[in-house]
Design a protein around this motif. Structure first.
Motif, short mmCIF file in Angstrom:
data_model
loop_
_atom_site.label_atom_id
_atom_site.label_comp_id
_atom_site.label_asym_id
_atom_site.label_seq_id
_atom_site.Cartn_x
_atom_site.Cartn_y
_atom_site.Cartn_z
N ALA A 253 0.86 -1.38 -0.05
CA ALA A 253 -0.09 0.03 0.00
C ALA A 253 1.02 1.33 0.02
O ALA A 253 0.60 2.36 -0.77
CB ALA A 253 -0.89 0.11 1.15
N SER A 254 1.97 1.26 0.70
CA SER A 254 2.83 2.60 1.07
C SER A 254 3.53 2.67 -0.40
O SER A 254 3.85 3.80 -1.08
CB SER A 254 3.68 2.59 1.97
OG SER A 254 3.09 2.42 3.30
N PHE A 255 3.98 1.15 -0.86
CA PHE A 255 4.74 1.45 -2.19
C PHE A 255 4.07 2.07 -3.27
O PHE A 255 4.32 2.85 -4.03
CB PHE A 255 5.30 -0.18 -2.46
CG PHE A 255 5.98 0.02 -3.95
CD1 PHE A 255 6.96 0.61 -4.08
CD2 PHE A 255 5.42 -1.05 -4.82
CE1 PHE A 255 7.65 0.47 -5.23
CE2 PHE A 255 6.20 -1.33 -6.08
CZ PHE A 255 7.28 -0.37 -6.40
N LEU A 256 2.65 1.66 -3.40
CA LEU A 256 1.77 2.17 -4.43
C LEU A 256 1.54 3.69 -4.33
O LEU A 256 1.47 4.36 -5.33
CB LEU A 256 0.36 1.44 -4.20
CG LEU A 256 0.37 0.06 -4.98
CD1 LEU A 256 -0.96 -0.60 -4.63
CD2 LEU A 256 0.83 -0.13 -6.37
N PRO A 492 -7.56 -2.99 -9.02
CA PRO A 492 -6.74 -2.68 -8.01
C PRO A 492 -5.24 -2.79 -8.55
O PRO A 492 -5.12 -3.60 -9.54
CB PRO A 492 -6.99 -3.68 -6.87
CG PRO A 492 -7.91 -4.86 -7.29
CD PRO A 492 -8.63 -4.23 -8.57
N VAL A 493 -4.37 -2.04 -8.16
CA VAL A 493 -2.99 -2.08 -8.50
C VAL A 493 -2.97 -2.01 -9.98
O VAL A 493 -2.47 -2.87 -10.63
CB VAL A 493 -2.04 -3.31 -8.04
CG1 VAL A 493 -0.66 -3.14 -8.19
CG2 VAL A 493 -2.71 -3.85 -6.65
N SER A 494 -3.38 -0.92 -10.60
CA SER A 494 -3.36 -0.82 -12.20
C SER A 494 -3.04 0.62 -12.49
O SER A 494 -3.26 1.66 -11.84
CB SER A 494 -4.82 -1.20 -12.65
OG SER A 494 -5.79 -0.22 -12.36
N TRP A 495 -2.36 0.83 -13.79
CA TRP A 495 -2.09 1.99 -14.49
C TRP A 495 -3.09 1.85 -15.79
O TRP A 495 -2.95 0.88 -16.31
CB TRP A 495 -0.66 2.09 -14.63
CG TRP A 495 -0.36 3.45 -15.58
CD1 TRP A 495 -0.02 4.52 -14.90
CD2 TRP A 495 -0.10 3.55 -16.82
NE1 TRP A 495 0.05 5.46 -15.95
CE2 TRP A 495 0.04 4.64 -17.16
CE3 TRP A 495 -0.32 2.53 -18.20
CZ2 TRP A 495 0.52 5.12 -18.45
CZ3 TRP A 495 0.03 3.06 -19.17
CH2 TRP A 495 0.26 4.24 -19.54
N SER A 496 -3.34 3.06 -16.29
CA SER A 496 -4.23 2.97 -17.15
C SER A 496 -4.27 4.46 -18.09
O SER A 496 -3.79 5.44 -17.49
CB SER A 496 -5.62 3.07 -16.99
OG SER A 496 -6.19 1.85 -16.18
#
Ligand code: AHR
Length: 503
Positions: A253-256, A492-496
């Motif tokens: 969570a912190s890394f993201l 979750p955990v995605s880039w678009s």
């Protein structure tokens, strides 16, 4: 599903999309140069020994500038070792990475590679073991047309025309105790100011970067910039920033949310530069060159240089293998850089090949793309025109390091010439989808050209030479545009990336 809404308005311009935001970095470190960009035995190598497959991927990545030759390496580098006939060049100890530097590639080879790759060079001078004179010699070698000792040496070495390199870094990470020739802020600020002043006597049009902090966690962060800029303000154009992030102790969570630190870093340095501007009664503004940034698992064995009597040429060093979450963070860091385009005028993804890199090579063999290749290439290829500040209404997610942060982080670019609009978005939630709703009333009648999302149920999926494609960005089939609103579900955990154009 977490609902998040974004309003985009053409009037909310932060500044231009700067091509220099999409720079990278080639250091004499590990296999970045040797068996990275340069591998004379490789089947795709050209007459200069440069790998054609790496050049091709560099162009596909749409890299704008490339910083060279370091990094920590530059602080012990004698650039003149690596000019002239290759067989006469000395081999030297590289103290920064406990390696042997064969000097097969030097400034002339790098400039030929840069021309082939279509990138702008960004040259660094050694202010660790060297000083004003050696910086002037290199500048004379590169930028003076001819008729002097160093410029005629360049001509004799095959480059009749001057390189006219515009951007120069005044040393590297001089705040770091690990740096060869590490200095206090006062010592470095004076040396940087005098070097800059002398370099401008040769070529007044240079754009000069003074070293800022190596990370926002440095004990001297903030004060370093204040002291250095107090000494050098009038002589330089940029202050550098460096930042590396990694997932520590399984705290995804912190890394993201790493971009929260980058936002803080940029805003703190800009505030410090402006405070020096006020105190010194200066009129110009200092901008930021974020010339090292990436994900880097610094504690992994790959980051440990050799030791003792082992001084290998081009050892495997810093060869991090990136997973999907790492790529999401890289995409989010680009969002942060773009959002600050009013102050960040240049940036370099560190590095380009093999060393914490988007492009990997097998010596003499295959080339392949890491996961982080994709968000960089898509952003660099499609962000055009102006950066727009967004009104974002997002639910918050809890992180141990940064407290509550918005699950959705986004930025948009708009090209007034074509009408193209690009929305870049990261879902930083570890568990939930985000239902993204974009209010496009400021851009009536846009249609969706493409929506791509990088994600995977297993965010630890890592590309390899055998499979670098099965988890690439895929069409996001939930994306739709209707009645001047865009909708998309972001896992979750995605880039678009959403690309829209006039109908
Ligand atoms: O990019 C790797 C290293 O990180 C560089 O040599 C140095 O400047 C930084 O500490």
């Amino acid at each position: 599903m977490l609902p998040a809404s974004v309003t985009v308005d053409p009037a909310f311009v932060v500044g231009p999309v700067r091509r220099r935001t999409f720079g990278s970095f080639v250091e004499h470190l590990g296999r970045c140069v040797y068996s990275g960009i340069h591998d004379p035995e490789h089947p795709t190598a050209d007459a200069d020994g440069f790998r054609g497959d790496v050049l091709e991927l560099t162009r596909e990545l749409a890299v704008s500038t490339v910083r060279y030759p370091g990094g920590n390496f530059v602080s012990g580098y004698r650039w003149e070792d690596a000019i002239g006939p290759v067989e006469q060049r000395p081999r030297r100890l590289d103290l920064a990475w406990h390696s042997t530097e064969p000097n097969l590639v030097g400034v002339d080879e790098f400039m030929r590679w840069a021309a082939k790759a279509g990138v702008e060079p960004m040259m660094a001078v050694n202010l660790g073991t060297r000083g004003v004179q050696e910086a002037l010699d290199l500048l004379e070698y590169c930028n003076v047309p001819g008729g002097t000792e160093w410029s005629d040496r360049r001509r004799a070495n095959g480059a009749a025309d001057p390189y006219r390199i515009r951007m120069w870094c005044l040393g590297n990470e001089m705040d770091g105790p690990w740096q060869i020739g590490h200095k206090t802020a006062e010592e470095y600020g004076r040396l940087a100011a005098e070097t800059a002043r002398a370099m401008r006597m040769v070529d007044p049009g240079l754009e000069l970067v003074v070293c800022g902090s190596s990370s926002s966690a440095m004990p001297t962060f903030g004060e370093w910039e204040r002291v250095v800029l107090t000494e050098a303000y009038e002589h330089v154009d940029y202050v550098s920033a460096h930042a590396y992030y990694w997932e520590e102790d399984g705290d995804l969570a912190s890394f993201l949310a790493s971009a929260v630190d980058m936002d803080h870093f940029i805003e703190s340095v800009a505030a410090t530069a402006d405070a020096v501007r006020a105190a010194g009664k200066h009129t110009k503004r200092i901008h930021i060159s974020f010339d090292e940034w990436n994900v880097w698992y610094q504690k992994r064995a790959e980051s440990r240089p050799p030791s003792g009597d082992d001084w290998p040429v081009a050892p495997v060093l810093l060869e991090d293998r990136y997973n999907v979450a790492d790529a999401v963070v890289v995409g989010n860091l680009l969002i942060s850089l773009l959002r600050h385009t009013d102050r960040v005028h240049a940036a370099s993804l560190a590095q380009l090949v093999n060393v914490i890199a988007p492009i990997m090579t097998e010596p003499g063999g295959r080339v392949w793309k890491q996961t982080i290749f994709h968000p960089f290439a898509l952003t660099s290829n499609h962000a055009r025109g102006e950066v727009l500040r967004l009104a974002v209404d997002s639910p918050l997610v809890e992180t141990a390091r940064f407290g509550e942060v918005p699950a959705l982080d986004a930025v948009a670019t708009h090209d007034p010439a074509t009408g193209d609009l690009v929305v870049l978005a990261t879902n930083r939630s570890v568990t939930d989808d985000v239902a993204l709703d974009v209010d496009l009333r400021g851009f009536p009648g846009l249609r969706l050209v493409e929506a791509l999302t990088l994600s995977n149920p297993d965010h630890t999926w890592t590309a390899t030479a055998d499979d670098d494609a099965s988890v690439a960005p895929r069409a996001n089939t939930t994306a739709k545009v209707a009645d001047d609103r865009a909708h998309a579900e972001l896992p979750p955990v995605s880039w678009s990336i959403l690309r829209l154009a006039r109908a």
